[in-house]
Design an enzyme around this catalytic site. Structure first.
Site, short mmCIF file in Angstrom:
data_model
loop_
_atom_site.label_atom_id
_atom_site.label_comp_id
_atom_site.label_asym_id
_atom_site.label_seq_id
_atom_site.Cartn_x
_atom_site.Cartn_y
_atom_site.Cartn_z
N THR A 128 0.82 -1.22 0.00
CA THR A 128 0.00 0.00 0.00
C THR A 128 0.85 1.27 0.00
OG1 THR A 128 -1.42 1.29 1.50
CG2 THR A 128 -0.13 -0.42 2.52
N ASP A 129 0.26 2.34 -0.50
CA ASP A 129 0.97 3.64 -0.46
C ASP A 129 1.16 4.13 0.98
OD1 ASP A 129 -1.69 4.32 0.12
OD2 ASP A 129 -1.87 5.82 -1.48
N GLU A 130 0.43 3.51 1.93
CA GLU A 130 0.52 3.99 3.32
C GLU A 130 1.89 3.70 3.94
OE1 GLU A 130 -3.01 3.62 5.63
OE2 GLU A 130 -4.25 3.39 3.84
N TYR A 153 -1.48 -0.21 11.11
CA TYR A 153 -1.71 -0.89 9.83
C TYR A 153 -0.52 -0.67 8.90
CZ TYR A 153 -3.35 -1.41 4.99
OH TYR A 153 -3.44 -1.73 3.65
N LYS A 157 2.23 -3.41 7.35
CA LYS A 157 2.43 -3.63 5.90
C LYS A 157 3.88 -3.35 5.50
CE LYS A 157 -0.21 -4.59 3.17
NZ LYS A 157 -0.66 -5.93 2.70
P1 NAD Z 1 -10.16 -6.75 2.74
O1 NAD Z 1 -10.08 -6.40 4.18
O2 NAD Z 1 -11.40 -6.46 1.96
O3 NAD Z 1 -9.86 -8.32 2.55
C1 NAD Z 1 -8.84 -8.99 3.23
C2 NAD Z 1 -9.04 -10.49 2.98
O4 NAD Z 1 -7.99 -11.19 3.67
C3 NAD Z 1 -10.36 -11.03 3.53
O5 NAD Z 1 -10.95 -11.91 2.60
C4 NAD Z 1 -9.94 -11.78 4.80
O6 NAD Z 1 -10.81 -12.85 5.12
C5 NAD Z 1 -8.56 -12.25 4.40
N1 NAD Z 1 -7.69 -12.52 5.57
C6 NAD Z 1 -7.45 -11.69 6.62
N2 NAD Z 1 -6.62 -12.28 7.49
C7 NAD Z 1 -6.30 -13.49 6.97
C8 NAD Z 1 -5.46 -14.55 7.40
N3 NAD Z 1 -4.80 -14.50 8.55
N4 NAD Z 1 -5.35 -15.64 6.60
C9 NAD Z 1 -6.04 -15.73 5.43
N5 NAD Z 1 -6.86 -14.75 5.00
C10 NAD Z 1 -6.99 -13.65 5.75
O7 NAD Z 1 -8.89 -6.07 2.09
P2 NAD Z 1 -8.64 -5.38 0.67
O8 NAD Z 1 -9.06 -3.98 0.74
O9 NAD Z 1 -9.17 -6.27 -0.39
O10 NAD Z 1 -7.05 -5.39 0.64
C11 NAD Z 1 -6.34 -6.48 0.06
C12 NAD Z 1 -4.85 -6.18 0.10
O11 NAD Z 1 -4.60 -4.97 -0.61
C13 NAD Z 1 -4.30 -5.97 1.51
O12 NAD Z 1 -3.03 -6.57 1.57
C14 NAD Z 1 -4.20 -4.47 1.65
O13 NAD Z 1 -3.17 -4.11 2.55
C15 NAD Z 1 -3.88 -4.07 0.23
N6 NAD Z 1 -4.30 -2.73 -0.18
C16 NAD Z 1 -5.58 -2.30 0.03
C17 NAD Z 1 -5.96 -1.04 -0.43
C18 NAD Z 1 -7.38 -0.55 -0.28
O14 NAD Z 1 -7.64 0.62 -0.61
N7 NAD Z 1 -8.33 -1.34 0.16
C19 NAD Z 1 -5.03 -0.22 -1.05
C20 NAD Z 1 -3.74 -0.69 -1.24
C21 NAD Z 1 -3.39 -1.94 -0.80
P1 TYD Z 2 -10.08 4.89 4.61
O1 TYD Z 2 -11.09 4.42 3.60
O2 TYD Z 2 -10.18 4.37 5.99
O3 TYD Z 2 -8.64 4.65 3.97
P2 TYD Z 2 -7.18 5.10 4.50
O4 TYD Z 2 -7.29 5.65 5.87
O5 TYD Z 2 -6.49 3.80 4.47
O6 TYD Z 2 -6.68 6.09 3.50
O7 TYD Z 2 -10.15 6.48 4.70
C1 TYD Z 2 -9.92 7.28 3.58
C2 TYD Z 2 -9.92 8.73 4.03
O8 TYD Z 2 -11.21 9.06 4.54
C3 TYD Z 2 -8.94 9.00 5.15
O9 TYD Z 2 -8.39 10.30 4.97
C4 TYD Z 2 -9.81 8.97 6.40
C5 TYD Z 2 -11.14 9.51 5.89
N1 TYD Z 2 -12.32 8.99 6.61
C6 TYD Z 2 -13.27 9.88 7.11
O10 TYD Z 2 -13.15 11.11 6.98
N2 TYD Z 2 -14.35 9.37 7.77
C7 TYD Z 2 -14.51 8.04 7.97
O11 TYD Z 2 -15.53 7.63 8.59
C8 TYD Z 2 -13.55 7.13 7.44
C9 TYD Z 2 -13.68 5.65 7.62
C10 TYD Z 2 -12.45 7.66 6.77
#
Ligand code: NAD
Ligand code: TYD
Length: 342
Positions: A128-130, A153, A157
Site C-alpha cells: 500500500t501507499d501507506e 496498519y 504492511k
Molecule cells: P479486505 O479487508 O477487503 O480483505 C482482506 C481479505 O484477507 C479477507 O478476505 C480476509 O478474510 C482475508 N484474511 C485476513 N486475514 C487473513 C489470514 N490471517 N489468513 C487468510 N486470509 C486472511 O482487504 P482489501 O481492501 O481487499 O485489501 C487487500 C490487500 O490490498 C491488503 O493486503 C491491503 O493491505 C492491500 N491494499 C488495500 C488497499 C485498499 O484501498 N483497500 C489499497 C492498497 C493496498
Molecule cells: P479509509 O477508507 O479508511 O482509507 P485510509 O485511511 O487507508 O486512507 O479512509 C480514507 C480517508 O477518509 C482518510 O483520509 C480517512 C477519511 N475517513 C473519514 O473522513 N471518515 C470516515 O468515517 C472514514 C472511515 C475515513
C-alpha cells in the site's frame, strides 16, 4: 505460471483480481486461500464460481498456519502466490493492532517461507501507499523512497515489505511488490470511507468526515489496480516494487461532494467529527515506473466514485446484511461517542 494461490481472495481487491484473471487467462487456475474474517465473504466469489467452475477452488485457512499453507500449495500444484490476505482498516488497527501484526507481518513470513520450501515459487506481495507515510509538499512517492509508516496498519504492511525484500536478497526468492493507492469499487466492506458514505447516505444518515476533510487521497478504481498487478506479475523485474495509482489526488471533501451529487443527496449530510489519531494528511504516488511497462489507468477519480456509487445502489442485497451484522457494533464503538466538530 498457471496455478496461482490467491490469499485473501474472498476480500474486496482479491475477489476483483480473481474475476479479472480468470476472465483474461483461460488456461489459469486459481486457488483462493482465505480465513474468511469479517472482511472475507464467499458471496464475493459466487458469480465467478458459477462462470468458471473448476478453474476456481476455495480453501478456508489462515496464512499464519504454516502446515495448512504447505498443504494447499502441494495439493494444488501451485507455482505462484499473490498475497492479498491482510487486516486492512486503519481505524481497526488503532483500536486493536494485534491481528495486524499477526496476519500482515507473521503471515507474510509464513507465505514467504512456504514459497521458498516449495522450490522458490514466484511470489507477489500486495502492499500500500501507506508505507510511505504522510507525504509533504507536492512530492509524489517514488518506489526508491524510504518507508515511513505511521499507523499500526501501515507499520505492519511495511514490515511485510521488508520481509519480502529480505527473502529476495537472502534466498533469491523471485518476488515483486506492488503498492496500491486507496481502492474503491464493488465488494468493498462498508467500513472504508467511500462505501461507508454511500451506504450511510442511502440510509439518510450523516457522513462522519474526520477533521476538516482536506486530507488528500488518490481514489483509484479497483479494476485499474488489478490490471496493474497483472502487469507487475508478468512483466515486473524480480526484487522490485511498483506503485499503482492514478498519480493524482483529491481532498476527502471533494470525494464526498461527487458522491452526494451522484446519489442526488444534500450536502447537509456532511458532519465533521473528531479526527483520526495520527491521521496521515496526504498520500500521492508517482506511477511512472509501472507506466513504463505499458500500463495505464482507465478511470479518473470522478469516474471511479460514480461507478462505485452505482454498484452500491444496485447491490443492496450485498451490503445490507453486512450493515445489520457485526458492523453495527463496530460502528457504535468507532462513531457512537465521537465528538461532532462542525
Ligand atoms: P479486505 O479487508 O477487503 O480483505 C482482506 C481479505 O484477507 C479477507 O478476505 C480476509 O478474510 C482475508 N484474511 C485476513 N486475514 C487473513 C489470514 N490471517 N489468513 C487468510 N486470509 C486472511 O482487504 P482489501 O481492501 O481487499 O485489501 C487487500 C490487500 O490490498 C491488503 O493486503 C491491503 O493491505 C492491500 N491494499 C488495500 C488497499 C485498499 O484501498 N483497500 C489499497 C492498497 C493496498
Ligand atoms: P479509509 O477508507 O479508511 O482509507 P485510509 O485511511 O487507508 O486512507 O479512509 C480514507 C480517508 O477518509 C482518510 O483520509 C480517512 C477519511 N475517513 C473519514 O473522513 N471518515 C470516515 O468515517 C472514514 C472511515 C475515513
Amino acid at each position: 505460471m498457471q496455478n496461482i494461490l490467491v490469499t485473501g481472495g474472498a476480500g474486496f481487491i482479491g475477489c476483483n483480481f480473481v474475476r479479472y484473471m480468470l476472465d483474461k487467462y483461460p488456461d489459469y487456475t486459481i486457488v483462493v486461500y482465505d480465513k474468511l474474517t469479517y472482511a472475507g465473504r464467499l458471496e464475493n466469489l459466487q458469480d465467478v464460481q458459477a462462470q468458471h467452475g473448476s478453474r476456481l477452488r476455495f480453501v478456508q485457512g489462515d496464512i499464519c498456519d504454516a502446515a495448512a499453507v504447505d498443504d494447499a500449495i502441494g495439493a494444488h500444484d501451485i507455482d505462484a502466490i499473490v498475497n492479498f490476505a491482510a487486516e486492512t482498516h486503519v481505524d481497526r488497527s488503532i483500536m486493536s493492532p494485534d491481528a495486524f501484526i499477526q496476519t500482515d507481518v507473521y503471515g507474510t513470513y509464513v507465505l514467504l517461507e512456504a514459497a521458498r520450501k516449495a522450490g522458490n515459487l514466484r511470489y507477489h506481495q500486495i502492499s500500500t501507499d501507506e508505507v510511505y507515510g504522510h507525504i509533504h509538499g507536492d512530492h509524489r512517492s517514488l518506489e526508491s523512497d524510504s518507508m515511513a509508516p505511521r499507523s499500526p496498519y501501515a507499520a505492519s504492511k511495511a514490515s511485510g515489505d521488508h520481509m519480502v525484500n529480505a527473502y529476495y536478497i537472502t534466498y533469491g526468492l523471485p518476488v515483486t511488490i506492488s503498492r496500491g493507492a486507496n481502492n474503491i469499487g464493488p465488494f468493498q466492506y462498508p467500513e472504508k470511507v467511500v462505501p461507508l458514505f454511500v451506504t450511510n447516505a442511502l440510509n439518510n444518515m450523516a457522513l462522519p468526515v474526520y477533521g476538516d476533510g482536506k486530507q488528500m487521497r488518490d481514489y483509484q478504481y479497483v479494476i485499474d489496480h488489478c490490471s496493474g498487478i497483472d502487469v507487475v506479475l508478468h512483466e515486473g523485474v524480480m526484487g522490485e516494487s511498483y506503485n499503482i495509482g492514478t498519480g493524482k489526488e483529491m481532498t476527502n471533501l471533494e470525494m464526498v461532494e461527487i458522491l452526494l451529487d451522484a446519489l442526488g443527496k444534500p450536502r447537509s449530510l456532511i458532519q465533521h467529527v473528531e479526527d483520526r489519531q495520527g491521521h496521515d494528511r496526504r498520500y500521492c504516488m508517482n506511477v511512472n515506473k509501472l507506466m513504463a511497462l505499458g500500463w495505464e489507468p482507465e478511470y479518473t477519480h470522478e469516474e471511479a466514485i460514480r461507478a462505485t456509487v452505482r454498484w452500491y445502489v444496485d447491490n443492496q442485497w450485498w451490503w445490507e446484511p453486512i450493515r445489520n451484522g457485526e458492523f453495527k457494533e463496530y460502528y457504535q464503538r468507532l462513531y457512537g461517542n465521537r465528538k461532532v466538530i462542525g
